[in-house]
Design an enzyme around this catalytic site. Sequence first.
Site, mmCIF file in Angstrom:
data_model
loop_
_atom_site.group_PDB
_atom_site.id
_atom_site.type_symbol
_atom_site.label_atom_id
_atom_site.label_comp_id
_atom_site.label_asym_id
_atom_site.label_seq_id
_atom_site.Cartn_x
_atom_site.Cartn_y
_atom_site.Cartn_z
ATOM 1 C CE LYS A 268 -3.931 1.926 2.628
ATOM 2 N NZ LYS A 268 -4.861 1.664 3.769
ATOM 3 C CB SER B 182 -7.936 3.634 2.580
ATOM 4 O OG SER B 182 -7.102 3.139 3.624
ATOM 5 C CB SER C 148 -8.400 1.004 5.696
ATOM 6 O OG SER C 148 -9.031 2.259 5.673
#
Length: 604
Positions: A223, A295, A319
């Site tokens: 990420k 996210s 997330s």
Amino acid sequence: MKTRRDFLTQAPVGLLGAVVAGSAAAQTGAQPPATSTPPPPGSPGAFNTAPPVGPKLDTATFAQAEKLMQVTMTEPQRAMAVANWPTSLAGLLERRTGPRKVALEEGLAPATTWFPAMGRAQVGPTRNRFMSSKVAEMPLPAKDEDIAFASVAQLGAWIRTRQLTSTRLTKLYLERLKRFDPQLRCVITLCESHALEQAAQADREIAAGHYRGPLHGIPWGAKDLLDTAGIPTTYGAEPFKHRVPKGDGAVTRKLNAAGAVLVAKLSLGALALNDIWFGGQTMNPWLPQEGASGSSAGPAAATAAGLVAFAIGSETQGSIISPCMRCGTTGLRPTYGRVPRTGAMTLCWTMDKLGPITRSVEDTLLVLQAIHGTDPGDTASVAAYLDYDADASIKGLKVGYFPAWMQEAPATDLDRAALDHLRALGLVPTEVSLPGWPYDDLNLLLFAEAAAAFEELTLSGQVEQLSEQTPDAWPNLFREARFLSAVDFVQADRLRRKVAAEMARVMGEVDLLLVPSLRDEMMVISNMTGQPALTLRTGFVEVSQVRSDWAPDPKHPRPTLAKPHRVPYGVTLVGRLFEEGTLGRVGSALEAKVAVAGERPVGF
């Protein structure tokens, strides 16, 4: 106990005025959100969907308050805040304004210095043990696609026995990343030359007899909030597009030490909110018309589509869980403090957690084994033992569940079936309960910490560079958070300790919990108290409308599908602090029982 979304979609408009003291319709002239049909299964909660409350506001109110707070908003920004405050932030004061007031006893200390153990001398396992399952001997498939979707454990076995080289596997994933990213928009930076160098080094070491372990030579995606030396780390946000860190973050260093191969920096919603970044929206491989959720959108989408062997995501409040639900992947959110966050973007100091996203349960434990531990740069990191024995019995373990939650949305028949499956596996379903407190009030801490983390971005006006400027996006929420009361922050922190004590009581009654993954209360509670959580696919549901992380916008209704579409669905297991090993054992058994983890999204 109703969720925010349930209240909005089921309560008649007239009831809002009766239930909510001083409704916005009476006090501000604003109309409550219109009723609508319940959202499709798997829809996450969203900011800016609470029942409207609070006093009458106008732009002059904010203009005057700005003088005290020494911040400046434009007239359109003030107008947005006036319209949004009653449904977004005013409700976070319910703890003291009602209707569900909570008394905070004298002597109840704030939880500002946050350690989930809260002073308990012994929390979690008493020994280090890691005994994974034996990988079945399996010849290397002829098709690259079958190799790409293999488990981390299986890939590691092929590399260890030299049936597969890291270089070949890395090239395979790089090719898939290039081929499918235009459809998914999950890659921010492709690390091709870096990856090939790491893969070549892994092959040389393995050929020389220096095998580092199950992640040696395995390609992974990060990420894009994990620092990588000399490689951009952008946070998915326009102001940071050209940010290139000089050093690696702690998790990056640990995976380098394990011999893993970084192939891509993967997308996240800008500044870790939802699934829209400066390159567009990351899409769900199972339903490309909808976003991947966020996210950790890129890590979930790329893993689901077989573009990486595993990925590292992060969670502050949903997330990891939400994109894993949407994309049908397996996500392990470790106990707060289990994995060091040095060199990772800070959103909330007392809530951020880094964890693995994979395609099977045991793979999450293989990755966790490599990345857990302490780091001097993260004062919240804990040197806790990790105890995982894949062959240890799970019979007799108590699995707690909330009876009412299992009977109402967002729960589905698959949630109820999962409880039956665990019973059949020998676990003992046990009813548990929590007080009916206003848990959303704890989000005051989230908004305040996030606004503090990006204070300069907000005050400088750079936050206006973000593509999403809706009421429930960070720019507006950061600005609004400047007007939250510091007194209420401390009181919310004290409430957090009170809630953590309740969770300690519940977890003292059971070994783990089974909860509907997207239940608002548990999403808030377990992230605030630091419990570990494992989300895994347990079946499929049909949806007739695309799902979204964003608050409903009447001007831009969500598209309706021409016909119902089959998409993955999962449940979440919540564990005792630092007992991820128990989650892994139970999760692996449930995964084998339902036997749906192997199905792949069409077209990938």
